[in-house]
Scaffold this active site. Structure first.
Site, PDB file in Angstrom:
ATOM      1  N   LYS A  76     -13.820   1.793  -4.952  1.00 27.83           N
ATOM      2  CA  LYS A  76     -12.789   0.752  -4.984  1.00 27.83           C
ATOM      3  C   LYS A  76     -13.478  -0.592  -4.772  1.00 27.83           C
ATOM      4  O   LYS A  76     -14.400  -0.696  -3.954  1.00 27.83           O
ATOM      5  CB  LYS A  76     -11.777   1.036  -3.864  1.00 27.83           C
ATOM      6  CG  LYS A  76     -10.576   0.091  -3.848  1.00 27.83           C
ATOM      7  CD  LYS A  76      -9.575   0.521  -2.780  1.00 27.83           C
ATOM      8  CE  LYS A  76      -8.334  -0.354  -2.746  1.00 27.83           C
ATOM      9  NZ  LYS A  76      -7.353   0.090  -1.738  1.00 27.83           N
ATOM     10  N   SER A 151      -2.585   0.577  -3.229  1.00 32.94           N
ATOM     11  CA  SER A 151      -3.429  -0.354  -3.928  1.00 32.94           C
ATOM     12  C   SER A 151      -4.667   0.241  -4.584  1.00 32.94           C
ATOM     13  O   SER A 151      -5.319  -0.430  -5.384  1.00 32.94           O
ATOM     14  CB  SER A 151      -3.883  -1.428  -2.933  1.00 32.94           C
ATOM     15  OG  SER A 151      -4.692  -0.847  -1.921  1.00 32.94           O
ATOM     16  N   SER A 175      -2.237   3.447   0.642  1.00 33.99           N
ATOM     17  CA  SER A 175      -2.903   3.112  -0.623  1.00 33.99           C
ATOM     18  C   SER A 175      -3.837   4.147  -1.215  1.00 33.99           C
ATOM     19  O   SER A 175      -4.280   3.998  -2.345  1.00 33.99           O
ATOM     20  CB  SER A 175      -3.671   1.808  -0.475  1.00 33.99           C
ATOM     21  OG  SER A 175      -2.776   0.737  -0.605  1.00 33.99           O
TER      22      SER A 175
HETATM   23  N1  GLN Z   1       1.550  -0.754  -0.072  1.00 30.88           N
HETATM   24  C1  GLN Z   1       1.194  -1.139   1.250  1.00 30.88           C
HETATM   25  C2  GLN Z   1       1.023  -2.644   1.303  1.00 30.88           C
HETATM   26  O1  GLN Z   1       1.296  -3.247   0.354  1.00 30.88           O
HETATM   27  C3  GLN Z   1      -0.056  -0.440   1.667  1.00 30.88           C
HETATM   28  C4  GLN Z   1      -1.268  -1.025   1.084  1.00 30.88           C
HETATM   29  C5  GLN Z   1      -2.503  -0.320   1.511  1.00 30.88           C
HETATM   30  O2  GLN Z   1      -2.459   0.783   2.041  1.00 30.88           O
HETATM   31  N2  GLN Z   1      -3.619  -1.007   1.325  1.00 30.88           N
HETATM   32  O3  GLN Z   1       0.637  -3.196   2.286  1.00 30.88           O
END
Ligand code: GLN
Length: 484
Positions: A76, A151, A175
């Site tokens: 990532k 994400s 995410s």
């Molecule tokens: N969807 C969640 C957010 O927008 C989690 C994001 C993540 O785990 N990086 O914060």
């Protein structure tokens, strides 16, 4: 070739059926062929990948190879990679070439793994759909009109489409797991502190955790063996010997007590997802697992609490992007303040700005006690709920996400609905518990994920349940036809 498990790929390398250079080229060719449709990579490192593969072949030839030596992977794009752009999905870091490797990256290198590139993601890991990336949205390989989740959407889409056998992701509120559910792959968020955060660009430091995204539980265990462990450069790293995560995969799960979270099977859960889940419960019952209902009475507070704590931490973490030492800097600043302001106005996207503003607000002197402190207190109650639940059961099971993948654009103007995508995953980050999502079936031809939560440092136990489930079912083997 691209549907092989890590164990199969590793044995093929050892039997000299193919070299690591051939394997690497094979996956690079797939990326070249398919990724213009998916947009799962931000950077493809063709040349360094082939050089790393050559070095891996040497190790394989001299018998100095580890189990994953010569295996391609993708990181990532928020793991710092020495000499390679590390953008975090943001214009702010579009020109940032990391001067060092994150611990996760260094460990994969030391194991002889071959990095094919850096994957697309929501900007600074803020999102549930991969639509906030400066590099454009990633598509879900099962239906190109839908999102892959976020994400870590790039890593997940790349694994789902077999462009790479495994990838790393990070999980602050879901995410790794939510996109894994939406794209039908296996994704694991380890116990907070089990995988070093050194060199992992921070979103919310008390919640962020890196982990594997793979085709199955066994592959996840193999990659977790490589990337986990104490790191003195991360002050929250767990200082104890961690187990071999493959050791318990084949344990019998007869008599294992699995808790079903009462609050997660009610309103808001899509009927198709619920049906898939009920079927998988029956499948696990056949292996002798025993189910019982449990309650997490504060679970409805997880999302609001998360959006206070995570945003407070992000407003502080992202204050370092000021145009001074690295990253984007605006043209012709008039003075220092002008540089800060325009650099940040130009470098960050809308969602990141929204979060910095909200986070600054909840941490401000007049509101700290009312919001941030209160949220920390409720965070404790959420951990206590889990503690009580793990006195009754060994493992907790539920849906990973309330729905299957939604259409691109569907939730972009409705942040609250978007934030609810992580309603079932977020509590584990608040409590620091290990959890994973595994493919459990389909609803309207789109993948559905099963969420398994373990007690602290019990990754091996949820991997065991996941592996046993994957011996009984072949949901994890189903792949999107457009990428076969
Ligand atoms: N969807 C969640 C957010 O927008 C989690 C994001 C993540 O785990 N990086 O914060």
């Amino acid at each position: 070739m691209h549907t092989k498990t890590l164990a199969e790929l590793s044995s093929g390398l050892r039997q000299r059926e193919y070299s690591s250079v051939e394997l690497t080229q094979y996956f690079l060719d797939r990326i070249a062929k398919y990724d213009n449709k998916l947009n799962s990579f931000i950077t493809v490192t063709n040349d360094t990948a082939l050089a790393e593969a050559k070095a891996a072949d040497k190790r394989l030839a001299t018998g100095e190879a580890d189990i994953l030596t010569g295996i391609p992977l993708a990181h990532k794009d928020l793991f710092c990679t020495h000499g390679v752009r590390t953008s975090c999905g943001s214009k702010m870091l579009d020109n940032f070439i990391a001067p060092y490797d994150a611990t996760v990256v260094a460990k994969c290198k030391a194991a002889g793994m071959v990095m094919l590139g850096k994957t697309n993601m929501d900007e600074f890991a803020m999102g549930s759909s991969n639509e906030t990336s400066f590099y454009g949205p990633v598509k879900n390989p099962w239906d190109m009109n839908t999102v892959p989740g976020g994400s870590s959407g790039g890593s997940v889409a790349a694994v789902a489409a077999n462009l790479v056998p495994i990838a790393t992701g990070t999980d602050t509120g879901g995410s790794i797991r939510q996109p894994s559910a939406l794209c039908g792959v296996t994704g694991l968020k380890p116990t907070y502190g089990a995988v070093s955060r050194y060199g992992m660009i921070a979103f919310a430091s008390s919640l962020d955790q890196g982990g594997p995204i793979t085709h199955n539980a066994e592959d996840a265990a193999l990659l977790l063996n490589v990337i986990s462990g104490y790191d003195k450069r991360d002050s929250t790293s767990i200082q104890q010997e961690l187990p071999d995560y493959t050791a318990d995969l084949n344990n019998n799960i007869k008599g294992l007590k699995i808790g079903l979270i009462k609050e997660h099977f009610g309103e808001g859960l899509d009927a198709g997802v619920n049906e898939v889940l009920n079927n998988s419960i029956k499948e696990l019952e056949q292996s002798g697992a025993v189910f019982q209902e449990i309650s997490l009475p504060h679970s409805h507070l997880s999302v609001p609490i998360y959006y206070i704590i995570a945003l407070g931490e992000c407003s502080s973490n992202l204050s370092r992007y000021d145009g001074v030492r690295f990253g984007h800097r605006c043209d012709d600043p008039q003075d220092l303040l002008d540089m800060y302001k325009r650099t940040r106005a130009e470098g960050f996207g809308a969602e990141v700005k929204r979060r910095i503003m909200l986070g600054t607000y909840v941490l401000s002197a007049g509101y700290y006690d009312a919001y941030y402190l209160k949220a920390q207190q409720i965070r404790r109650l959420i951990s206590e709920d889990f503690k009580a639940a793990f006195k009754q059961v060994d493992v907790i099971l539920g849906p990973t996400a309330p729905t299957t993948a939604f259409e691109i654009g569907a939730k972009m103007n409705d942040p609250i609905t978007m934030y609810l995508s992580d309603i079932y995953t977020i509590a584990c980050n608040l409590a620091g518990l290990p959890a994973m999502s595994i493919p459990a079936g389909f609803s309207d031809n789109m993948p559905v994920g099963l969420h398994l939560v373990g007690n602290y440092l019990k990754e091996a136990q949820i991997l065991n349940v996941a592996h046993q489930y994957q011996q009984l079912t072949d949901w994890h083997k189903q792949k999107p036809v457009d990428f076969s």
